[in-house]
Motif scaffolding. Structure first.
Motif, PDB file in Angstrom:
ATOM      1  N   GLU A  37      -4.625   3.997   6.833  1.00 13.38           N
ATOM      2  CA  GLU A  37      -3.846   3.518   5.694  1.00 13.38           C
ATOM      3  C   GLU A  37      -2.339   3.549   5.897  1.00 13.38           C
ATOM      4  OE1 GLU A  37      -3.585   7.302   2.748  1.00 13.38           O
ATOM      5  OE2 GLU A  37      -5.524   6.351   2.966  1.00 13.38           O
ATOM      6  N   SER A  70     -14.170  -2.696  -0.282  1.00 15.65           N
ATOM      7  CA  SER A  70     -13.219  -1.887   0.486  1.00 15.65           C
ATOM      8  C   SER A  70     -12.013  -1.534  -0.362  1.00 15.65           C
ATOM      9  CB  SER A  70     -12.741  -2.641   1.729  1.00 15.65           C
ATOM     10  OG  SER A  70     -13.788  -2.822   2.637  1.00 15.65           O
ATOM     11  N   PRO A  71     -11.648  -0.239  -0.356  1.00 18.32           N
ATOM     12  CA  PRO A  71     -10.473   0.176  -1.125  1.00 18.32           C
ATOM     13  C   PRO A  71      -9.175   0.013  -0.338  1.00 18.32           C
ATOM     14  CG  PRO A  71     -11.571   2.106  -0.223  1.00 18.32           C
ATOM     15  CD  PRO A  71     -12.393   0.907   0.177  1.00 18.32           C
ATOM     16  N   GLU A  72      -8.119  -0.291  -1.083  1.00 16.11           N
ATOM     17  CA  GLU A  72      -6.784  -0.214  -0.509  1.00 16.11           C
ATOM     18  C   GLU A  72      -6.450   1.259  -0.329  1.00 16.11           C
ATOM     19  OE1 GLU A  72      -4.177  -3.852  -2.219  1.00 16.11           O
ATOM     20  OE2 GLU A  72      -4.493  -2.196  -3.602  1.00 16.11           O
ATOM     21  N   GLY A  75      -8.760   0.567   3.841  1.00 11.48           N
ATOM     22  CA  GLY A  75     -10.077  -0.025   4.052  1.00 11.48           C
ATOM     23  C   GLY A  75     -10.128  -1.522   3.904  1.00 11.48           C
ATOM     24  N   HIS A  76      -9.285  -2.076   3.039  1.00 18.42           N
ATOM     25  CA  HIS A  76      -9.438  -3.494   2.718  1.00 18.42           C
ATOM     26  C   HIS A  76      -9.156  -4.419   3.894  1.00 18.42           C
ATOM     27  CE1 HIS A  76      -5.097  -3.288   2.225  1.00 18.42           C
ATOM     28  NE2 HIS A  76      -5.053  -4.587   2.020  1.00 18.42           N
ATOM     29  N   ILE A 131     -19.823  -0.008   1.009  1.00 15.99           N
ATOM     30  CA  ILE A 131     -18.418   0.382   1.041  1.00 15.99           C
ATOM     31  C   ILE A 131     -17.980   0.500   2.496  1.00 15.99           C
ATOM     32  CG2 ILE A 131     -16.732   2.203   0.561  1.00 15.99           C
ATOM     33  CD1 ILE A 131     -18.331   2.915  -1.937  1.00 15.99           C
ATOM     34  N   ASP A 133     -14.585   1.738   4.598  1.00 10.72           N
ATOM     35  CA  ASP A 133     -13.261   2.358   4.505  1.00 10.72           C
ATOM     36  C   ASP A 133     -12.800   2.736   5.902  1.00 10.72           C
ATOM     37  OD1 ASP A 133     -10.963   3.168   3.240  1.00 10.72           O
ATOM     38  OD2 ASP A 133     -11.866   4.852   2.187  1.00 10.72           O
ATOM     39  N   ASP A 134     -11.502   2.923   6.056  1.00 11.69           N
ATOM     40  CA  ASP A 134     -10.951   3.236   7.365  1.00 11.69           C
ATOM     41  C   ASP A 134     -11.232   4.675   7.778  1.00 11.69           C
ATOM     42  OD1 ASP A 134      -9.237   4.169   5.380  1.00 11.69           O
ATOM     43  OD2 ASP A 134      -7.405   3.623   6.437  1.00 11.69           O
ATOM     44  N   THR A 141     -12.474   9.871  -2.247  1.00  7.19           N
ATOM     45  CA  THR A 141     -12.319   8.469  -2.640  1.00  7.19           C
ATOM     46  C   THR A 141     -13.681   7.803  -2.768  1.00  7.19           C
ATOM     47  OG1 THR A 141     -10.145   8.322  -1.599  1.00  7.19           O
ATOM     48  CG2 THR A 141     -11.312   6.237  -1.988  1.00  7.19           C
ATOM     49  N   ILE A 142     -14.529   7.985  -1.772  1.00  7.14           N
ATOM     50  CA  ILE A 142     -15.868   7.383  -1.808  1.00  7.14           C
ATOM     51  C   ILE A 142     -16.654   7.919  -2.999  1.00  7.14           C
ATOM     52  CG2 ILE A 142     -18.050   7.093  -0.558  1.00  7.14           C
ATOM     53  CD1 ILE A 142     -15.689   5.621   0.771  1.00  7.14           C
ATOM     54  N   GLY A 161     -17.546   3.655   7.891  1.00 12.85           N
ATOM     55  CA  GLY A 161     -16.163   3.999   8.141  1.00 12.85           C
ATOM     56  C   GLY A 161     -15.820   3.813   9.602  1.00 12.85           C
TER      57      GLY A 161
END
Length: 186
Positions: A37, A70-72, A75-76, A131, A133-134, A141-142, A161
């Protein structure tokens, strides 16, 4: 770790440490992974290696889902690249430090070094999602995303991930009864 992750391994071992202050009394030591991130420069060969590896892992481990979520902030980007590679739709979970008025669904997220809100849009009850994510650290978060999805009637089929810091991802899998896969663990 597989030899096919040579660039990923190198980027993990060469990641620089920084200290992030949540407030004047609370600091968090943070690794600046180029793919994470707060990463900056990413070599094209690392982009290809991670994107191809995510696509292979997802194809092998998660055969049935409607789209990638994917979350910012980290991950997005990878969610978009994997979705493109797999010809799947994706849904980006937007983050903001501000609380928006009149937004359909938002939840508060707190990590070791910050607080913000996650905004959900474009979901329909019954959707089956993966999901991506990075970096998975504590799994907080997850967990907050998975809990909100359950409330919304969204079926979480698993989590993919790039990197897991420690073994929290194993507890995440056990607690939610879903597969959680990563390309690397430190």
């Amino acid at each position: 770790m597989s030899a096919s992750y040579a660039r990923l391994s190198e980027s993990i071992s060469n990641a620089r440490n920084v200290r992030i202050y949540k407030n004047k009394d609370t600091a968090y030591d943070f690794k600046l992974y180029p793919f994470g991130e707060r990463g900056t420069y990413i070599h094209p060969e690392l982009i290809s290696e991670i994107t191809d590896s995510l696509a292979v892992s997802i194809t092998e481990q998660f055969p049935a889902f409607d789209y990638i979520v994917s979350p910012e902030p980290g991950g997005h980007t990878w969610g978009m690249l994997a979705a493109y590679k797999l010809n799947k739709p994706m849904n980006i979970l937007r983050l903001s430090t501000e609380l928006y008025d009149n937004y359909e669904v938002s939840i508060k997220r707190e990590t070791a070094y910050n607080e913000n809100y996650i905004y959900f849009d474009g979901f329909t009850s019954g959707d089956r999602v993966l999901i991506l994510d990075d970096v998975i650290s504590s799994g907080a978060t997850i967990r907050c995303i998975a809990d909100q999805m359950k409330v919304m009637g969204i079926e979480l089929v698993g989590v993919q991930g790039i990197l897991a810091k420690g073994e929290h991802y194993i507890k995440l899998a056990d607690d939610y009864g879903i597969p959680v896969r990563v390309l690397s663990v430190v």
